[in-house]
Design an enzyme around this catalytic site. Structure first.
Site, PDB file in Angstrom:
ATOM      1  N   HIS A 190     -66.467 -37.681   9.352  1.00 40.88           N
ATOM      2  CA  HIS A 190     -67.499 -36.733   8.921  1.00 40.88           C
ATOM      3  C   HIS A 190     -66.984 -35.846   7.795  1.00 40.88           C
ATOM      4  CE1 HIS A 190     -70.192 -33.062   9.763  1.00 40.88           C
ATOM      5  NE2 HIS A 190     -70.785 -33.878   8.934  1.00 40.88           N
ATOM      6  N   SER A 214     -73.701 -36.415  10.876  1.00 40.42           N
ATOM      7  CA  SER A 214     -73.404 -35.000  11.091  1.00 40.42           C
ATOM      8  C   SER A 214     -73.640 -34.608  12.537  1.00 40.42           C
ATOM      9  CB  SER A 214     -74.346 -34.103  10.284  1.00 40.42           C
ATOM     10  OG  SER A 214     -74.432 -34.500   8.982  1.00 40.42           O
TER      11      SER A 214
HETATM   12  N1  CAA Z   1     -66.649 -34.431  -7.987  1.00 44.70           N
HETATM   13  C1  CAA Z   1     -65.856 -33.715  -8.776  1.00 44.70           C
HETATM   14  N2  CAA Z   1     -66.162 -32.485  -9.178  1.00 44.70           N
HETATM   15  C2  CAA Z   1     -67.324 -31.972  -8.732  1.00 44.70           C
HETATM   16  C3  CAA Z   1     -68.188 -32.650  -7.890  1.00 44.70           C
HETATM   17  C4  CAA Z   1     -67.829 -33.954  -7.538  1.00 44.70           C
HETATM   18  N3  CAA Z   1     -68.630 -34.724  -6.807  1.00 44.70           N
HETATM   19  N4  CAA Z   1     -69.257 -31.863  -7.611  1.00 44.70           N
HETATM   20  C5  CAA Z   1     -69.073 -30.731  -8.283  1.00 44.70           C
HETATM   21  N5  CAA Z   1     -67.912 -30.804  -8.948  1.00 44.70           N
HETATM   22  C6  CAA Z   1     -67.297 -29.830  -9.831  1.00 44.70           C
HETATM   23  C7  CAA Z   1     -68.333 -29.033 -10.571  1.00 44.70           C
HETATM   24  O1  CAA Z   1     -68.869 -29.803 -11.627  1.00 44.70           O
HETATM   25  C8  CAA Z   1     -67.476 -27.895 -11.071  1.00 44.70           C
HETATM   26  O2  CAA Z   1     -66.798 -28.228 -12.222  1.00 44.70           O
HETATM   27  P1  CAA Z   1     -67.313 -27.860 -13.708  1.00 44.70           P
HETATM   28  O3  CAA Z   1     -68.392 -26.838 -13.604  1.00 44.70           O
HETATM   29  O4  CAA Z   1     -66.076 -27.370 -14.373  1.00 44.70           O
HETATM   30  O5  CAA Z   1     -67.773 -29.151 -14.243  1.00 44.70           O
HETATM   31  C9  CAA Z   1     -66.382 -27.797 -10.000  1.00 44.70           C
HETATM   32  O6  CAA Z   1     -66.551 -28.906  -9.140  1.00 44.70           O
HETATM   33  C10 CAA Z   1     -66.402 -26.593  -9.176  1.00 44.70           C
HETATM   34  O7  CAA Z   1     -67.696 -26.034  -9.155  1.00 44.70           O
HETATM   35  P2  CAA Z   1     -67.916 -24.563  -8.730  1.00 44.70           P
HETATM   36  O8  CAA Z   1     -67.541 -23.610  -9.794  1.00 44.70           O
HETATM   37  O9  CAA Z   1     -69.307 -24.473  -8.165  1.00 44.70           O
HETATM   38  O10 CAA Z   1     -66.816 -24.415  -7.592  1.00 44.70           O
HETATM   39  P3  CAA Z   1     -66.577 -23.267  -6.597  1.00 44.70           P
HETATM   40  O11 CAA Z   1     -65.211 -22.808  -6.781  1.00 44.70           O
HETATM   41  O12 CAA Z   1     -67.692 -22.302  -6.655  1.00 44.70           O
HETATM   42  O13 CAA Z   1     -66.632 -24.027  -5.195  1.00 44.70           O
HETATM   43  C11 CAA Z   1     -67.666 -25.066  -3.361  1.00 44.70           C
HETATM   44  C12 CAA Z   1     -67.729 -24.836  -4.854  1.00 44.70           C
HETATM   45  C13 CAA Z   1     -66.397 -25.802  -2.975  1.00 44.70           C
HETATM   46  C14 CAA Z   1     -68.882 -25.945  -3.030  1.00 44.70           C
HETATM   47  C15 CAA Z   1     -67.709 -23.687  -2.648  1.00 44.70           C
HETATM   48  O14 CAA Z   1     -68.796 -22.957  -3.100  1.00 44.70           O
HETATM   49  C16 CAA Z   1     -67.810 -23.832  -1.149  1.00 44.70           C
HETATM   50  O15 CAA Z   1     -66.828 -24.049  -0.469  1.00 44.70           O
HETATM   51  N6  CAA Z   1     -69.032 -23.703  -0.620  1.00 44.70           N
HETATM   52  C17 CAA Z   1     -69.287 -23.910   0.812  1.00 44.70           C
HETATM   53  C18 CAA Z   1     -69.705 -25.329   1.016  1.00 44.70           C
HETATM   54  C19 CAA Z   1     -69.849 -25.652   2.467  1.00 44.70           C
HETATM   55  O16 CAA Z   1     -69.750 -24.831   3.364  1.00 44.70           O
HETATM   56  N7  CAA Z   1     -70.083 -26.938   2.719  1.00 44.70           N
HETATM   57  C20 CAA Z   1     -70.290 -27.432   4.051  1.00 44.70           C
HETATM   58  C21 CAA Z   1     -71.715 -27.702   4.246  1.00 44.70           C
HETATM   59  S1  CAA Z   1     -72.047 -28.193   5.901  1.00 44.70           S
HETATM   60  C22 CAA Z   1     -71.851 -29.824   5.862  1.00 44.70           C
HETATM   61  O17 CAA Z   1     -71.653 -30.477   4.882  1.00 44.70           O
HETATM   62  C23 CAA Z   1     -71.908 -30.463   7.195  1.00 44.70           C
HETATM   63  C24 CAA Z   1     -73.079 -31.247   7.487  1.00 44.70           C
HETATM   64  O18 CAA Z   1     -72.919 -32.157   8.273  1.00 44.70           O
HETATM   65  C25 CAA Z   1     -74.447 -30.921   6.985  1.00 44.70           C
END
Ligand code: CAA
Length: 285
Positions: free
Chosen positions: A141, A120
């Site tokens: 990434h 990251s």
């Molecule tokens: N594979 C498949 N499905 C998965 C999964 C995986 N590994 N992980 C979770 N899911 C599923 C969940 O089980 C859920 O399905 P069910 O409940 O029906 O079983 C489904 O995905 C969607 O879950 P949500 O209802 O929570 O989905 P959502 O519409 O609320 O979206 C999200 C979730 C995409 C995470 C959204 O909240 C989002 O975009 N959040 C922001 C995340 C973000 O900003 N990430 C970046 C972080 S920074 C980073 O990563 C950089 C770094 O270097 C640190």
């Protein structure tokens, strides 16, 4: 350059497991390496669970699920990655550990194999320097949770060759991601912006004396964020965020990059977010 068919994934934690899942769903053979067989099995279980949910939701055919699961092989031995066309590293964010791993992989895989890091905030160029093939080393990434977040940053290090960058880009596309090419600068594109922004959010908790719940609600309902900053930092891992912030501060010397003391204290107290069961919120699962 031969087609990429087999992808090695080193480290099957939250990120590596998600990356392995993406590679399997995209039709690649995957060799996943963890330090113990138990950790590997746990990751395979998580992948099987998410693929099963996709079948239940009608997003994946049962045959495709079975085929994807069948393309995964697990190992604890780096030597088993010898046949990989691309290896994606997703181990802990420690430069020394990554340098050691890349030097070892360099001696195991074929000369043309591409080595990618999911770091990251560390320098891809520094990691590449541990190998005799820096032109075959790139950053890939992914964002957390990898199977759901559409972006993958394809990072060109100082000596990466065009072919390696384009091959990594093509793999990102085949995984159904939206790849973006960028150079190896601290934080690349998203973390360069997101880390100081999240740091500001945490500082506002104390400055405005707002609760984590209300801060999350404010950013969701006032800025259109999909999840609030406290929920997001809990998801990413407070240790991961603090480490990335420290790495960016070390390189850029911008005060806004430095992790807020409140987050450092939480990290030191073992409040790491979702993975430890407690961060800004409590998690029972
Ligand atoms: N594979 C498949 N499905 C998965 C999964 C995986 N590994 N992980 C979770 N899911 C599923 C969940 O089980 C859920 O399905 P069910 O409940 O029906 O079983 C489904 O995905 C969607 O879950 P949500 O209802 O929570 O989905 P959502 O519409 O609320 O979206 C999200 C979730 C995409 C995470 C959204 O909240 C989002 O975009 N959040 C922001 C995340 C973000 O900003 N990430 C970046 C972080 S920074 C980073 O990563 C950089 C770094 O270097 C640190």
């Amino acid at each position: 350059m031969a087609e990429i068919r087999t992808i090695g994934v080193v480290g099957l934690g939250a990120m590596g497991g998600g990356i392995a899942q993406l590679a399997l769903e995209a039709g690649y053979d995957v060799v996943g390496r963890e330090v113990t067989a138990e950790l590997g099995e746990r990751a395979a279980g998580r992948i099987a669970h998410f693929l099963a949910r996709k079948v239940e939701k009608g997003q994946l055919e049962p045959d495709a699920r079975d085929a994807a699961v069948g393309r995964l092989s697990l190992t604890t031995e780096l030597e088993d990655l010898a046949g990989a066309d691309l290896v994606i590293e997703a181990i802990m964010e420690e430069l020394a550990a990554k340098l050691e791993l890349f030097a070892a992989l360099d001696g195991i895989v074929r000369p043309e194999t591409i080595l990618a890091t999911n770091t990251s905030a560390l320098s891809v160029t520094e990691i590449a320097a541990a190998t005799t093939r820096p032109e075959r080393v790139v950053g890939m990434h992914f964002f957390n949770p990898a199977p759901l977040m559409p972006l993958v940053e394809i990072v060109r290090a100082e000596l990466s060759d065009d072919q390696a960058v384009e091959a990594a880009f093509a793999v990102g596309e085949r995984m159904g991601k939206h790849p973006v090419r960028c150079h190896d600068t601290p934080g690349f594109v998203v973390n360069r912006v997101l880390i100081p922004l999240l740091n500001d959010c945490i500082k506002v908790l104390d400055e405005a004396r707002v609760s984590p719940e209300d801060l999350d609600a404010a950013m969701k309902h006032g800025a259109g964020w999909p999840m609030g900053p406290c929920t997001l930092v809990d998801l990413v891992g407070i240790d991961v965020h603090v480490h990335a912030a420290e790495a960016l501060y070390e390189k850029l010397r911008e005060p806004r990059m430095a992790p807020p003391p409140r987050l450092v204290a939480m990290r030191n107290a073992g409040l790491l977010g979702r993975k430890s069961g407690r961060g800004f919120y409590r998690y029972d699962d």
